[in-house]
Design a protein around this motif. Sequence first.
Motif, PDB file in Angstrom:
ATOM      1  N   SER A  38       0.680  -1.204  -0.033  1.00 46.87           N
ATOM      2  CA  SER A  38       0.096  -0.005   0.354  1.00 46.87           C
ATOM      3  C   SER A  38       0.907   1.184  -0.102  1.00 46.87           C
ATOM      4  O   SER A  38       0.194   1.996  -0.586  1.00 46.87           O
ATOM      5  CB  SER A  38      -0.823   0.142   0.853  1.00 46.87           C
ATOM      6  N   PHE A  74       0.964   2.475   2.172  1.00 49.17           N
ATOM      7  CA  PHE A  74       0.677   4.005   3.543  1.00 49.17           C
ATOM      8  C   PHE A  74       0.970   3.260   4.931  1.00 49.17           C
ATOM      9  O   PHE A  74       1.075   2.379   4.975  1.00 49.17           O
ATOM     10  CB  PHE A  74      -0.129   3.303   3.077  1.00 49.17           C
ATOM     11  N   VAL A  82       2.026   3.409   8.603  1.00 47.11           N
ATOM     12  CA  VAL A  82       1.269   3.694   9.974  1.00 47.11           C
ATOM     13  C   VAL A  82       2.411   3.397  11.156  1.00 47.11           C
ATOM     14  O   VAL A  82       2.925   1.955  10.802  1.00 47.11           O
ATOM     15  CB  VAL A  82      -0.495   3.143  10.088  1.00 47.11           C
ATOM     16  N   ASN A  89       2.497  -0.971  11.389  1.00 46.41           N
ATOM     17  CA  ASN A  89       1.572  -2.371   9.627  1.00 46.41           C
ATOM     18  C   ASN A  89       2.504  -2.853   9.141  1.00 46.41           C
ATOM     19  O   ASN A  89       3.489  -2.338   9.151  1.00 46.41           O
ATOM     20  CB  ASN A  89       0.496  -0.719   8.778  1.00 46.41           C
ATOM     21  N   GLU A 104       2.183  -5.931   6.627  1.00 46.78           N
ATOM     22  CA  GLU A 104       1.922  -5.872   5.928  1.00 46.78           C
ATOM     23  C   GLU A 104       1.924  -7.449   5.090  1.00 46.78           C
ATOM     24  O   GLU A 104       3.484  -8.187   5.045  1.00 46.78           O
ATOM     25  CB  GLU A 104       1.855  -4.976   4.220  1.00 46.78           C
ATOM     26  N   THR A 157      -3.079  -9.151   6.426  1.00 50.62           N
ATOM     27  CA  THR A 157      -1.808  -7.583   7.131  1.00 50.62           C
ATOM     28  C   THR A 157      -2.224  -6.948   8.056  1.00 50.62           C
ATOM     29  O   THR A 157      -3.835  -7.360   8.564  1.00 50.62           O
ATOM     30  CB  THR A 157      -2.596  -6.933   5.829  1.00 50.62           C
ATOM     31  N   CYS A 170      -2.270  -4.208  10.889  1.00 55.53           N
ATOM     32  CA  CYS A 170      -2.652  -2.564  11.158  1.00 55.53           C
ATOM     33  C   CYS A 170      -1.307  -2.122  13.499  1.00 55.53           C
ATOM     34  O   CYS A 170      -1.461  -2.721  13.679  1.00 55.53           O
ATOM     35  CB  CYS A 170      -4.222  -1.766  11.767  1.00 55.53           C
ATOM     36  N   ALA A 171      -0.875  -0.668  12.569  1.00 59.84           N
ATOM     37  CA  ALA A 171      -0.147  -0.335  13.825  1.00 59.84           C
ATOM     38  C   ALA A 171      -1.133  -0.492  15.370  1.00 59.84           C
ATOM     39  O   ALA A 171       0.115  -0.861  15.663  1.00 59.84           O
ATOM     40  CB  ALA A 171       0.695   0.636  13.553  1.00 59.84           C
ATOM     41  N   GLU A 172      -2.253  -0.823  15.122  1.00 52.78           N
ATOM     42  CA  GLU A 172      -2.787  -0.344  16.246  1.00 52.78           C
ATOM     43  C   GLU A 172      -2.995  -1.741  16.950  1.00 52.78           C
ATOM     44  O   GLU A 172      -2.730  -1.797  18.004  1.00 52.78           O
ATOM     45  CB  GLU A 172      -3.991  -0.115  16.401  1.00 52.78           C
ATOM     46  N   VAL A 179      -2.118   7.594  17.043  1.00 51.40           N
ATOM     47  CA  VAL A 179      -1.744   6.846  15.506  1.00 51.40           C
ATOM     48  C   VAL A 179      -1.093   7.353  14.542  1.00 51.40           C
ATOM     49  O   VAL A 179      -1.784   8.444  14.599  1.00 51.40           O
ATOM     50  CB  VAL A 179      -2.792   6.316  14.889  1.00 51.40           C
ATOM     51  N   THR A 189      -5.530  10.200  10.801  1.00 49.95           N
ATOM     52  CA  THR A 189      -6.493   8.287   9.997  1.00 49.95           C
ATOM     53  C   THR A 189      -6.988   7.467  10.858  1.00 49.95           C
ATOM     54  O   THR A 189      -6.098   7.373  12.562  1.00 49.95           O
ATOM     55  CB  THR A 189      -4.959   7.985   9.774  1.00 49.95           C
ATOM     56  N   PRO A 190      -8.148   7.012  11.761  1.00 52.88           N
ATOM     57  CA  PRO A 190      -8.154   6.589  12.550  1.00 52.88           C
ATOM     58  C   PRO A 190      -8.433   5.104  12.155  1.00 52.88           C
ATOM     59  O   PRO A 190      -7.916   4.691  11.708  1.00 52.88           O
ATOM     60  CB  PRO A 190     -10.437   6.919  11.754  1.00 52.88           C
ATOM     61  N   PRO A 191      -8.386   4.406  13.634  1.00 49.38           N
ATOM     62  CA  PRO A 191      -8.192   2.681  13.460  1.00 49.38           C
ATOM     63  C   PRO A 191      -9.288   2.433  12.455  1.00 49.38           C
ATOM     64  O   PRO A 191     -10.688   3.219  12.563  1.00 49.38           O
ATOM     65  CB  PRO A 191      -8.550   2.392  15.149  1.00 49.38           C
ATOM     66  N   CYS A 192      -9.229   1.521  11.907  1.00 48.10           N
ATOM     67  CA  CYS A 192     -10.287   0.872  11.716  1.00 48.10           C
ATOM     68  C   CYS A 192     -11.445  -0.064  12.303  1.00 48.10           C
ATOM     69  O   CYS A 192     -10.863  -0.077  13.481  1.00 48.10           O
ATOM     70  CB  CYS A 192      -9.550  -0.123  10.621  1.00 48.10           C
TER      71      CYS A 192
HETATM   72  N1  THU Z   1      -3.297   0.693   8.809  1.00 50.73           N
HETATM   73  C1  THU Z   1      -2.820   1.208  10.128  1.00 50.73           C
HETATM   74  O1  THU Z   1      -2.395   0.245  10.019  1.00 50.73           O
HETATM   75  N2  THU Z   1      -3.474   1.752  10.573  1.00 50.73           N
HETATM   76  C2  THU Z   1      -4.728   2.636  10.059  1.00 50.73           C
HETATM   77  O2  THU Z   1      -5.121   2.677  10.942  1.00 50.73           O
HETATM   78  C3  THU Z   1      -5.493   2.304   8.671  1.00 50.73           C
HETATM   79  C4  THU Z   1      -4.629   1.605   8.587  1.00 50.73           C
HETATM   80  C5  THU Z   1      -2.612  -0.073   7.616  1.00 50.73           C
HETATM   81  C6  THU Z   1      -3.526  -1.533   7.224  1.00 50.73           C
HETATM   82  C7  THU Z   1      -2.661  -1.130   5.522  1.00 50.73           C
HETATM   83  O3  THU Z   1      -1.577  -1.723   5.707  1.00 50.73           O
HETATM   84  C8  THU Z   1      -2.060   0.197   5.473  1.00 50.73           C
HETATM   85  O4  THU Z   1      -2.483   1.032   6.497  1.00 50.73           O
HETATM   86  C9  THU Z   1      -3.566   0.262   4.102  1.00 50.73           C
HETATM   87  O5  THU Z   1      -5.026  -0.244   4.735  1.00 50.73           O
END
Ligand code: THU
Length: 132
Positions: free
Chosen positions: A23, A25, A27, A43, A45, A52, A54-56, A76, A84-87
């Motif tokens: 991604s 992206f 985090v 995060n 992947e 994948t 997430c960092a949280e 975050v 960027t909020p938690p999923c």
């Molecule tokens: N991701 C996080 O680690 N935390 C978030 O709060 C939003 C998304 C990561 C998951 C994936 O590796 C990438 O960001 C894109 O979605």
Amino acid sequence: MAASDALVDAARAARAHARASYSTFRVGAALQCADGAIVTGCNIENATYGLTMCAERVALFKALSDGHDRFVRIVVVADTAAPTPPCGPCRQLLWEYCGDIEVVMANLERETARHQLAELLPMPFDRRLLKG
Ligand code: THU
């Protein structure tokens, strides 16, 4: 107590370790434990994409695995102007193990938003509903 610069700095530093080649992206997260300890995550992947993490959740699982069980807030960090909020899955897991902690969002320069987790996960499904 406000999110300290140290907590935000820790999340930014953790972001540098992100494995986000798919991604791009990146985090970082930093979880503040009630005893003052800071546990970080980034995060991670994978070529299957679906695995994948997430960092949280990385930060949460590291903290639980190290024996921490009371938490104050999570920061975050992503390189985005908007928060960027938690999923959804991260909100569920944070609620389960941390309760109504503060969720601070920041980018590389500044804080972008701050909410209680209960605001981000209204009407949660949790263990209270399982005790018939
Ligand atoms: N991701 C996080 O680690 N935390 C978030 O709060 C939003 C998304 C990561 C998951 C994936 O590796 C990438 O960001 C894109 O979605």
